[in-house]
Write a protein that holds these residues in place. Structure first.
Motif, short mmCIF file in Angstrom:
data_model
loop_
_atom_site.label_atom_id
_atom_site.label_comp_id
_atom_site.label_asym_id
_atom_site.label_seq_id
_atom_site.Cartn_x
_atom_site.Cartn_y
_atom_site.Cartn_z
N PRO A 108 -1.24 4.19 3.99
CA PRO A 108 0.05 4.46 3.32
C PRO A 108 1.05 5.15 4.24
O PRO A 108 0.69 6.03 5.03
N ARG A 109 2.31 4.76 4.13
CA ARG A 109 3.36 5.37 4.94
C ARG A 109 3.46 6.87 4.69
O ARG A 109 3.77 7.65 5.59
N MET A 110 3.25 7.27 3.44
CA MET A 110 3.38 8.68 3.10
C MET A 110 2.40 9.54 3.91
O MET A 110 2.67 10.71 4.18
N LEU A 111 1.28 8.95 4.31
CA LEU A 111 0.32 9.69 5.13
C LEU A 111 0.95 10.03 6.48
O LEU A 111 0.79 11.15 6.99
N GLY A 112 1.68 9.08 7.05
CA GLY A 112 2.39 9.35 8.30
C GLY A 112 3.47 10.40 8.13
O GLY A 112 3.67 11.25 9.01
N HIS A 113 4.16 10.36 6.99
CA HIS A 113 5.21 11.37 6.73
C HIS A 113 4.60 12.77 6.62
O HIS A 113 5.13 13.73 7.18
N MET A 114 3.47 12.87 5.90
CA MET A 114 2.84 14.18 5.74
C MET A 114 2.25 14.68 7.06
O MET A 114 2.32 15.87 7.37
N LEU B 93 2.34 5.39 -3.95
CA LEU B 93 1.38 4.35 -3.62
C LEU B 93 1.59 3.09 -4.46
O LEU B 93 1.52 1.97 -3.95
N VAL B 94 1.85 3.29 -5.74
CA VAL B 94 2.08 2.14 -6.61
C VAL B 94 3.29 1.34 -6.14
O VAL B 94 3.29 0.11 -6.14
N HIS B 95 4.35 2.04 -5.72
CA HIS B 95 5.53 1.36 -5.19
C HIS B 95 5.19 0.59 -3.91
O HIS B 95 5.59 -0.57 -3.74
N GLU B 96 4.48 1.23 -3.01
CA GLU B 96 4.20 0.61 -1.72
C GLU B 96 3.25 -0.57 -1.85
O GLU B 96 3.43 -1.60 -1.18
N THR C 20 -4.13 0.35 -12.54
CA THR C 20 -2.84 0.94 -12.16
C THR C 20 -2.16 1.59 -13.35
O THR C 20 -1.68 2.74 -13.25
N GLU C 21 -2.11 0.90 -14.48
CA GLU C 21 -1.45 1.46 -15.65
C GLU C 21 -2.20 2.68 -16.18
O GLU C 21 -1.57 3.67 -16.60
N ARG C 22 -3.52 2.64 -16.16
CA ARG C 22 -4.29 3.81 -16.59
C ARG C 22 -4.12 4.97 -15.61
O ARG C 22 -4.14 6.14 -16.02
N LEU C 23 -4.00 4.65 -14.34
CA LEU C 23 -3.77 5.70 -13.34
C LEU C 23 -2.46 6.42 -13.62
O LEU C 23 -2.40 7.67 -13.58
N LEU C 24 -1.40 5.68 -13.89
CA LEU C 24 -0.11 6.30 -14.18
C LEU C 24 -0.18 7.14 -15.46
O LEU C 24 0.34 8.26 -15.52
N MET C 25 -0.82 6.58 -16.49
CA MET C 25 -0.93 7.29 -17.76
C MET C 25 -1.75 8.57 -17.59
O MET C 25 -1.36 9.66 -18.06
N PRO D 67 -4.82 9.72 -0.67
CA PRO D 67 -4.07 8.46 -0.60
C PRO D 67 -4.87 7.30 -0.02
O PRO D 67 -4.70 6.15 -0.45
N VAL D 68 -5.75 7.59 0.94
CA VAL D 68 -6.58 6.53 1.52
C VAL D 68 -7.56 6.00 0.48
O VAL D 68 -7.75 4.78 0.33
N LEU D 69 -8.20 6.91 -0.26
CA LEU D 69 -9.13 6.50 -1.30
C LEU D 69 -8.40 5.72 -2.40
O LEU D 69 -8.91 4.71 -2.89
N ALA D 70 -7.23 6.21 -2.78
CA ALA D 70 -6.48 5.54 -3.84
C ALA D 70 -6.05 4.14 -3.41
O ALA D 70 -6.13 3.18 -4.19
N GLN D 71 -5.60 4.00 -2.16
CA GLN D 71 -5.19 2.68 -1.67
C GLN D 71 -6.38 1.73 -1.66
O GLN D 71 -6.27 0.58 -2.10
N TRP D 72 -7.52 2.19 -1.17
CA TRP D 72 -8.70 1.33 -1.11
C TRP D 72 -9.15 0.93 -2.50
O TRP D 72 -9.53 -0.22 -2.74
#
Length: 447
Positions: free
Chosen positions: A77-83, A182-185, A193-198, A425-430
């Motif tokens: 994820p790009r956010m990982l590079g930002h952090m 992550l959902v956006h990217e 995904t929907e349950r994750l957001l909820m 984020p890595v776990l969530a992406q995988w």
């Protein structure tokens, strides 16, 4: 006492107003930059002493480059590079910026959080919880189980009960900004995904209530917490009810104004204005900006349906704020004292994972998902969040506003948050791409 629009009461009203206004662009900052010799600007010491805008501009450019490199080369994820860029710019590494340099930017950082939380609320369908009560129970139970497991394990390891309860309250939550980013990217779509957001939305609310109740109990002088439980309960209920009503009013206002101000160009501006208004009023009235903005997004979606168009990050300005937010999260990373507190860090991470795993798997079949999807949901919930306390603090040094917390356990909580911001984020992406298989866009692009 003057309360800042984005934080807790401030004893220094003029300082709060100065932070609200464009502090990074103030004349004294320019004078500070002018006092640094031109040659010194090319050194780290020179950059630290220059105008904060210059430092953040450099870090922002580096974050974009590193984020893109991490995404294209490592498929992370790009956010990982930002952090990571924020962490390298912080006192943890090159000291390009000090953590106190973030304080003038906190109104913008809080705005970035508010934009993402409002957008998350607009993605939530409360009717789904009514139609599937097992899902509603899952959302509540996984957060409560994680908090309870962490509290019991840390207390059994010798942590003071007051401190263990705070760690458990924070451990309940999943980071909404990482989840939505992550959902956006990934452009993921599906049950997980929907349950994750909820689930992320609900456990953030649970964390907010728990931290509010904890503050009341921790500040009490009563010899036994049971003496103050009624006060804590009334205070928490008042915050929840008030924040809910403010969110309803803000969502209603957005729906009414959207009908009067038709036009694609006005929509993101209107939404950001409502976010600012709701967050300011919540802070002024001692309510929860997080809950108010979640409810505002849900209310606007309920009233407007498909007429509500919420761009990712509410447009390009919100996307820039999101990058600033992830840089700031990286600057708050810490590994100080890890060699001393690692048993508590390990216990916190494992107990949190165990609590969420037990709750999600126990209710997977009744709520309508397979065990494979349940595993994906558990992994996607791992990025831990401190937004419930961060949004109520006047500065990013929120840890100084926690009375009676054991210093070692607090440091363990900060280290655990750092690790879960990096690994989560890595776990969530995988889990979303591979385990749940809900990212066809990402799969097509890689092939």
């Amino acid at each position: 006492m003057i309360k800042t629009p984005w934080g807790a009461p401030s004893a220094n009203g003029s300082a709060s107003i100065r932070r609200m206004t464009a502090v990074p662009f103030a004349s004294e900052a320019a004078a500070s930059a002018a006092s640094v010799p031109a040659a010194a600007l090319w050194t780290l010491d020179g950059l630290r002493g220059a105008d904060p805008v210059l430092g953040f501009a450099i870090v922002l450019l580096l974050a974009l480059v590193v984020g893109e490199a991490v995404y294209r080369r490592l498929h992370l994820p790009r956010m990982l590079g930002h952090m990571i860029t924020g962490a390298l710019a912080s006192p943890l590494a090159f000291r390009l910026l000090e953590r106190t340099d973030l304080d003038p930017w906190k109104p913008l950082i809080d705005l970035a959080i508010g934009v993402l939380v409002f957008e998350l609320g607009s993605r939530i369908r409360p009717r789904w919880l009514v139609d599937n009560p097992w899902l509603a129970l899952t959302c509540v139970l996984e957060g409560a189980a994680a908090g309870l497991f962490v509290t019991v394990v840390l207390n059994a390891m010798g942590a003071p009960l007051v401190s263990a309860v705070l760690a458990g309250a924070v451990a309940m939550s999943t980071s909404p900004v990482i989840t939505l980013g992550l959902v956006h990217e990934l452009r993921s779509r599906g049950q997980v995904t929907e349950r994750l957001l909820m689930t992320t939305s609900i456990n953030c609310v649970l964390t907010m209530v728990a931290v509010k109740a904890w503050r009341v109990l921790a500040a009490a002088d009563a010899p036994n917490w049971s003496d103050e439980l009624p006060t804590a309960a009334v205070s928490a209920i008042g915050v929840v009810a008030g924040s809910f009503l403010l969110g309803l009013a803000s969502g209603w206002l957005l729906s009414k104004l959207s009908g009067a101000l038709r036009g694609d160009s006005a929509t993101p501006v209107l939404q950001i204005a409502v976010v600012i208004l709701a967050a300011m009023l919540a802070a002024q009235w001692g309510l929860s900006p997080l809950l108010a903005l979640l409810v505002a997004g849900m209310t606007a979606r309920q009233r407007m349906g498909h007429q509500l168009i919420v761009e990712p990050h509410l447009g390009s300005a919100g996307a820039a704020l999101a990058v600033l937010l992830f840089i700031s999260l990286g600057m708050l990373f810490t590994l100080d004292g890890f060699a001393k507190v690692w048993p508590w860090v390990l216990a916190l991470v494992v107990a949190r994972l165990a609590g969420k795993t037990v709750a999600v798997f126990a209710l997977a079949r009744p709520s309508g998902i397979s065990l494979r999807q349940a595993g994906a949901l558990v992994l996607a919930l791992q990025p831990m969040s401190s937004l419930a306390v961060l949004l109520t603090a006047d500065t990013l040094g929120w840890t100084g506003d926690l009375p009676g917390v054991d210093g070692s356990l607090l440091q363990a909580l900060l280290v655990a948050t750092t690790l879960l911001h990096l690994v989560g984020p890595v776990l969530a992406q995988w889990s979303l791409k591979t385990l749940a298989d809900e990212c066809p866009h990402a799969r097509t692009k890689e092939s």
